[in-house]
Design a protein around this motif. Structure first.
Motif, PDB file in Angstrom:
ATOM      1  N   VAL A  67       0.845  -1.194   0.000  1.00 36.99           N
ATOM      2  CA  VAL A  67       0.000   0.000   0.000  1.00 36.99           C
ATOM      3  C   VAL A  67       0.880   1.244   0.000  1.00 36.99           C
ATOM      4  O   VAL A  67       1.981   1.239   0.538  1.00 36.99           O
ATOM      5  N   LYS A  68       0.425   2.299  -0.638  1.00 35.04           N
ATOM      6  CA  LYS A  68       1.184   3.548  -0.709  1.00 35.04           C
ATOM      7  C   LYS A  68       0.957   4.440   0.505  1.00 35.04           C
ATOM      8  O   LYS A  68       1.836   5.164   0.915  1.00 35.04           O
ATOM      9  N   GLN A  69      -0.270   4.391   1.053  1.00 40.82           N
ATOM     10  CA  GLN A  69      -0.629   5.155   2.246  1.00 40.82           C
ATOM     11  C   GLN A  69      -1.567   4.330   3.091  1.00 40.82           C
ATOM     12  O   GLN A  69      -2.298   3.494   2.573  1.00 40.82           O
ATOM     13  N   TRP A  70      -1.568   4.577   4.383  1.00 37.53           N
ATOM     14  CA  TRP A  70      -2.562   3.966   5.248  1.00 37.53           C
ATOM     15  C   TRP A  70      -2.857   4.930   6.385  1.00 37.53           C
ATOM     16  O   TRP A  70      -2.076   5.830   6.653  1.00 37.53           O
ATOM     17  N   ARG A  72      -4.822   5.427  10.422  1.00 34.11           N
ATOM     18  CA  ARG A  72      -5.458   4.941  11.641  1.00 34.11           C
ATOM     19  C   ARG A  72      -5.865   6.167  12.451  1.00 34.11           C
ATOM     20  O   ARG A  72      -5.048   7.066  12.649  1.00 34.11           O
ATOM     21  N   ASP A  73      -7.078   6.212  12.921  1.00 28.41           N
ATOM     22  CA  ASP A  73      -7.543   7.311  13.778  1.00 28.41           C
ATOM     23  C   ASP A  73      -7.248   8.679  13.161  1.00 28.41           C
ATOM     24  O   ASP A  73      -6.771   9.591  13.836  1.00 28.41           O
ATOM     25  N   ASP A  74      -7.517   8.824  11.860  1.00 32.37           N
ATOM     26  CA  ASP A  74      -7.295  10.075  11.134  1.00 32.37           C
ATOM     27  C   ASP A  74      -5.836  10.519  11.103  1.00 32.37           C
ATOM     28  O   ASP A  74      -5.539  11.699  10.944  1.00 32.37           O
ATOM     29  N   ARG A  75      -4.912   9.577  11.269  1.00 30.46           N
ATOM     30  CA  ARG A  75      -3.482   9.852  11.116  1.00 30.46           C
ATOM     31  C   ARG A  75      -3.006   9.083   9.904  1.00 30.46           C
ATOM     32  O   ARG A  75      -3.165   7.878   9.824  1.00 30.46           O
ATOM     33  N   TRP A  76      -2.392   9.779   8.955  1.00 28.02           N
ATOM     34  CA  TRP A  76      -1.983   9.155   7.704  1.00 28.02           C
ATOM     35  C   TRP A  76      -0.478   8.985   7.641  1.00 28.02           C
ATOM     36  O   TRP A  76       0.275   9.844   8.085  1.00 28.02           O
ATOM     37  N   PHE A  77      -0.059   7.854   7.100  1.00 28.37           N
ATOM     38  CA  PHE A  77       1.352   7.518   6.940  1.00 28.37           C
ATOM     39  C   PHE A  77       1.624   7.169   5.484  1.00 28.37           C
ATOM     40  O   PHE A  77       0.765   6.630   4.794  1.00 28.37           O
ATOM     41  N   VAL A  78       2.836   7.451   5.035  1.00 29.52           N
ATOM     42  CA  VAL A  78       3.285   7.099   3.702  1.00 29.52           C
ATOM     43  C   VAL A  78       4.133   5.842   3.815  1.00 29.52           C
ATOM     44  O   VAL A  78       5.014   5.752   4.666  1.00 29.52           O
ATOM     45  N   ASN A  79       3.856   4.854   2.978  1.00 29.20           N
ATOM     46  CA  ASN A  79       4.677   3.657   2.928  1.00 29.20           C
ATOM     47  C   ASN A  79       5.761   3.883   1.886  1.00 29.20           C
ATOM     48  O   ASN A  79       5.509   3.811   0.696  1.00 29.20           O
ATOM     49  N   ASP A  80       6.973   4.163   2.337  1.00 26.50           N
ATOM     50  CA  ASP A  80       8.063   4.486   1.422  1.00 26.50           C
ATOM     51  C   ASP A  80       8.793   3.248   0.905  1.00 26.50           C
ATOM     52  O   ASP A  80       9.558   3.335  -0.043  1.00 26.50           O
ATOM     53  N   LEU A  81       8.571   2.105   1.516  1.00 27.21           N
ATOM     54  CA  LEU A  81       9.256   0.872   1.122  1.00 27.21           C
ATOM     55  C   LEU A  81       8.257  -0.270   0.973  1.00 27.21           C
ATOM     56  O   LEU A  81       7.345  -0.407   1.777  1.00 27.21           O
ATOM     57  N   ASN A  82       8.434  -1.079  -0.030  1.00 23.70           N
ATOM     58  CA  ASN A  82       7.664  -2.313  -0.151  1.00 23.70           C
ATOM     59  C   ASN A  82       8.647  -3.445   0.112  1.00 23.70           C
ATOM     60  O   ASN A  82       9.200  -4.040  -0.796  1.00 23.70           O
ATOM     61  N   HIS A  83       8.906  -3.703   1.400  1.00 22.58           N
ATOM     62  CA  HIS A  83       9.957  -4.630   1.777  1.00 22.58           C
ATOM     63  C   HIS A  83       9.469  -6.053   2.059  1.00 22.58           C
ATOM     64  O   HIS A  83      10.269  -6.933   2.276  1.00 22.58           O
ATOM     65  N   ARG A  84       8.148  -6.278   2.020  1.00 20.08           N
ATOM     66  CA  ARG A  84       7.629  -7.627   2.286  1.00 20.08           C
ATOM     67  C   ARG A  84       6.450  -7.906   1.379  1.00 20.08           C
ATOM     68  O   ARG A  84       5.643  -7.043   1.111  1.00 20.08           O
ATOM     69  N   ASP A  85       6.349  -9.147   0.943  1.00 17.46           N
ATOM     70  CA  ASP A  85       5.162  -9.563   0.199  1.00 17.46           C
ATOM     71  C   ASP A  85       4.709 -10.947   0.642  1.00 17.46           C
ATOM     72  O   ASP A  85       3.866 -11.551   0.009  1.00 17.46           O
ATOM     73  N   ASP A  86       5.260 -11.415   1.763  1.00 17.85           N
ATOM     74  CA  ASP A  86       4.953 -12.750   2.257  1.00 17.85           C
ATOM     75  C   ASP A  86       4.008 -12.744   3.461  1.00 17.85           C
ATOM     76  O   ASP A  86       3.820 -13.766   4.098  1.00 17.85           O
ATOM     77  N   VAL A  87       3.411 -11.588   3.782  1.00 18.16           N
ATOM     78  CA  VAL A  87       2.550 -11.463   4.955  1.00 18.16           C
ATOM     79  C   VAL A  87       1.303 -10.627   4.606  1.00 18.16           C
ATOM     80  O   VAL A  87       1.274  -9.921   3.608  1.00 18.16           O
ATOM     81  N   MET A  88       0.293 -10.715   5.459  1.00 23.07           N
ATOM     82  CA  MET A  88      -0.919  -9.910   5.286  1.00 23.07           C
ATOM     83  C   MET A  88      -0.735  -8.490   5.831  1.00 23.07           C
ATOM     84  O   MET A  88      -1.291  -7.541   5.312  1.00 23.07           O
ATOM     85  N   THR A  89       0.030  -8.371   6.922  1.00 21.76           N
ATOM     86  CA  THR A  89       0.327  -7.062   7.494  1.00 21.76           C
ATOM     87  C   THR A  89       1.809  -6.992   7.835  1.00 21.76           C
ATOM     88  O   THR A  89       2.451  -8.012   8.053  1.00 21.76           O
ATOM     89  N   CYS A  90       2.322  -5.769   7.882  1.00 21.58           N
ATOM     90  CA  CYS A  90       3.710  -5.576   8.290  1.00 21.58           C
ATOM     91  C   CYS A  90       3.794  -4.249   9.036  1.00 21.58           C
ATOM     92  O   CYS A  90       2.873  -3.448   9.015  1.00 21.58           O
ATOM     93  N   GLY A  91       4.907  -4.039   9.693  1.00 21.95           N
ATOM     94  CA  GLY A  91       5.147  -2.787  10.381  1.00 21.95           C
ATOM     95  C   GLY A  91       6.036  -1.903   9.530  1.00 21.95           C
ATOM     96  O   GLY A  91       6.321  -2.199   8.371  1.00 21.95           O
ATOM     97  N   VAL A  92       6.492  -0.810  10.117  1.00 20.80           N
ATOM     98  CA  VAL A  92       7.400   0.099   9.427  1.00 20.80           C
ATOM     99  C   VAL A  92       8.823  -0.389   9.657  1.00 20.80           C
ATOM    100  O   VAL A  92       9.233  -0.634  10.790  1.00 20.80           O
ATOM    101  N   TRP A  93       9.546  -0.557   8.587  1.00 19.19           N
ATOM    102  CA  TRP A  93      10.915  -1.030   8.656  1.00 19.19           C
ATOM    103  C   TRP A  93      11.761  -0.031   9.438  1.00 19.19           C
ATOM    104  O   TRP A  93      11.705   1.172   9.200  1.00 19.19           O
TER     105      TRP A  93
END
Length: 123
Positions: A67-70, A72-93
């Motif tokens: 995902v490019k952005q996500w 939670r609670d009206d706080r938006w984050f940019v996903n700058d890295l696509n470091h995993r594709d083997d899971v349903m969810t991941c954290g910030v590297w």
């Protein structure tokens, strides 16, 4: 495990814990015990979120890979890295991640939770 960081408001704190826990460490959430006036996450100088006003609420960093952005609670984050594709969810590297703060020199205390299964203790 909970990691604790403390510094003066107005300083930047590296959240890169790859030297201590391995290169694949992801962070799943953070929370200030004592917050600076404003703060934001950055990687290599690029913001991953807008400046946030002082608060002690928990910030959930888990998101779907690719995902490019996500939000939670009206706080938006940019996903700058696509470091995993083997899971349903991941954290910030953790690698090259920095918490930038603004303030008047008061000490802040930041708690950070590494995502289970992504870290290991190095000998």
């Amino acid at each position: 495990m909970i990691l604790t960081f403390s510094a003066l408001s107005g300083s930047n704190v590296s959240l890169d814990v790859s030297n201590q826990f391995g290169e694949s460490v992801e962070l799943c959430c953070f929370q200030f015990v004592e917050a600076p006036i404003e703060f934001r996450l950055t990687r290599r100088g690029l913001p991953l979120q807008e400046w946030q006003a002082r608060n002690t609420e928990m910030y959930d960093l888990q998101h779907g890979p690719g995902v490019k952005q996500w939000g939670r609670d009206d706080r938006w984050f940019v996903n700058d890295l696509n470091h995993r594709d083997d899971v349903m969810t991941c954290g910030v590297w953790s690698q090259d991640l920095v918490m930038e703060t603004r303030g008047l020199g008061l000490t802040f205390i930041l708690l950070v939770w590494p995502r289970e299964g992504t870290w290991r203790v190095r000998s």
